[in-house]
Design an enzyme around this catalytic site. Structure first.
Site, short mmCIF file in Angstrom:
data_model
loop_
_atom_site.label_atom_id
_atom_site.label_comp_id
_atom_site.label_asym_id
_atom_site.label_seq_id
_atom_site.Cartn_x
_atom_site.Cartn_y
_atom_site.Cartn_z
N GLY A 105 -13.94 45.30 -51.81
CA GLY A 105 -15.11 44.61 -51.28
C GLY A 105 -16.11 44.27 -52.37
O GLY A 105 -16.70 43.18 -52.38
N ASP A 331 -21.80 56.02 -50.45
CA ASP A 331 -20.37 56.32 -50.42
C ASP A 331 -20.07 57.81 -50.27
O ASP A 331 -18.92 58.19 -50.08
CB ASP A 331 -19.69 55.82 -51.69
N ARG A 362 -17.33 53.96 -40.97
CA ARG A 362 -17.29 55.32 -41.51
C ARG A 362 -18.05 56.31 -40.65
O ARG A 362 -17.69 57.49 -40.60
CB ARG A 362 -17.84 55.33 -42.94
#
Length: 447
Positions: A105, A331, A362
């Site tokens: 991405g 992340d 997520r």
């Protein structure tokens, strides 16, 4: 260009078993964000750029292949050592085939900025996971600069065909969310625009693009603006090739860090980890939770702050993680949730809306994984609440083609009474291809 790691399409499940104390020293792979940018700046600088410590995962290598398609010559000299000969700003070639970014991405979005200001036409695509990720937030400012979107899938998703502007307009753009990818795409487009391109962000996002612009000789000025920053770039510089030393990736270091904290008796040293303040949200949070993490030999390498980290098993406590911290650890929330499952009390992670548009949703995937592993959690709006204790493990976690979900729950299984299985590990190669052997050298157990 080295051969990419291949994914046959068949799932590769893996089981994590309870480990004894983790010990030893380990250097994580090169930072993924900087590795992507090393290829891109090697393309945009006229001449030869030398790179050391490059992350040779699938995502980064796909970005390198895209740079080759636009006119760069790349050569792997040794593990992590690359030479890139770029044509320079304004001299890119029109690619003959679709630029396939796989699951990358970051590479896809940043390259849209490059192509969007170069008067060439290029098609962008990727795997099934990348095709689900929104690109409209990148396309909006590029349209303002003169880029034409010739085609796009529903919702501004790949496959996308762009026709870059021959004479792009410099703009002043206020990002709708704190995103280094949006900011970087606009700045990379601004490199080939006459005049000053300015990006204003309400919250500071990771600043690797600004640092690398300055490293390669661009006139870029960063000033504080409230809680955020204003970045002004003078277009049409002649970027000068400069060596790039890629520090160890803090997002990859997060997995052995959390493993050492939750496996009793562990004592490890993780070498050369980037400690850029805009990337240390996880470390800040873990220290608040009572983690025994000591910074050793703090230094600067390749323009980035780095340190060795000594990490020992710790009694953690639940904390409230503010939403403002999200850009510096976006992340790392999956593996933070694993640490929170072993803490005393409840950890509340606020403002996680950006997790819904990563490689997977997520937020939902982490919550489902925690439940499968016997942990107690809840989602309230965009907040994730994890109640600590001693989860037993067991069950199988669905990774949804998300490398960080897979690695996080393989870490969790090192400390649970019963094994934890993840349904696929093939995608781990996108960011941390040596994850399993590196963790096993520290004492992790897989079967």
């Amino acid at each position: 260009m080295s051969a990419l790691l291949s994914h046959s399409g068949e799932a590769s499940p893996l089981r994590a078993l309870r480990a004894r104390a983790l010990t030893g020293r380990f250097r994580p792979p090169g930072d993924k964000s900087i590795s992507h940018r090393a290829f891109l700046f090697g393309l945009l600088a006229c001449g030869e750029t030398q790179v050391e410590g490059l992350l040779e995962g699938d995502d980064v290598l796909q970005t390198g292949k895209a740079c080759e398609a636009l006119g760069a010559a790349t050569e792997r000299l040794a593990p992590g050592r690359w030479r890139i000969r770029g044509p320079g700003i304004g001299a890119l070639l029109e690619p003959r085939e679709t630029l396939d970014f796989g699951n990358a991405g970051t590479g896809c979005r940043l390259m849209m900025g490059v192509v969007g200001s170069h008067g060439i036409t290029a098609a962008f695509d990727g795997d099934a996971s990348l095709r689900k990720r929104p690109m409209g937030r990148i396309l909006d400012p590029l349209r303002l600069m003169g880029t034409q979107v010739l085609s796009e899938a529903e919702g501004g998703r790949c496959p996308i065909v762009l026709k870059g502007a021959r004479d792009p307009s410099p703009i002043t753009y206020r990002t709708p969310v704190a995103s280094a990818q949006i900011k970087s795409a606009v700045l990379l487009a601004g490199l080939n625009a006459r005049g000053v391109t300015t990006v204003i962000e309400a919250e500071a996002s990771r600043d690797h693009t600004e640092k690398m612009l300055a490293h390669f000789g661009a006139d870029v000025r960063v000033t504080a603006e409230g809680e955020g920053r204003r970045i002004a770039l003078v277009g049409r510089p002649e970027l000068t090739p400069r060596p790039v030393v890629v520090p160890a990736d803090p997002s990859s270091a997060a997995f052995p860090i959390v493993a050492a904290l939750i496996v009793p008796g562990s004592d490890i040293v993780i070498e050369g980890v980037m400690t850029n303040p805009l990337r240390t949200g996880l470390l800040t949070t873990l220290l608040e939770m009572g983690a025994d993490i000591v910074f050793l030999d703090c230094r600067v390498e390749g323009g980035e702050e780095v340190a060795d980290l000594r990490v020992r098993a710790s009694a953690l406590k639940g904390v409230d993680v503010p939403a403002a911290r999200a850009p510096s650890m976006i992340d790392e929330y999956p593996v933070l949730a694993v640490a929170a499952a072993f803490a005393v009390g409840t950890t509340r992670m606020r403002g996680l809306h950006e997790l819904r548009v990563k490689e997977s949703d997520r937020l939902a995937a982490v919550a489902a994984g925690l439940v499968a592993a016997g942990a107690d959690c809840a989602i309230e709006g965009d907040d994730l609440l994890v109640s600590g204790g001693a989860p037993r493990g067991g069950g199988t976690v669905a990774t949804h083609m998300d490398h960080r979900i897979a690695m996080s729950f393989l870490v969790m299984g090192q400390a649970t009474a019963d094994p934890i299985t993840v349904d696929d590990t093939a995608m781990i190669a996108t960011s941390f291809p040596t994850f399993r052997p590196a963790m096993e050298r520290l004492g992790a157990v897989f079967g």
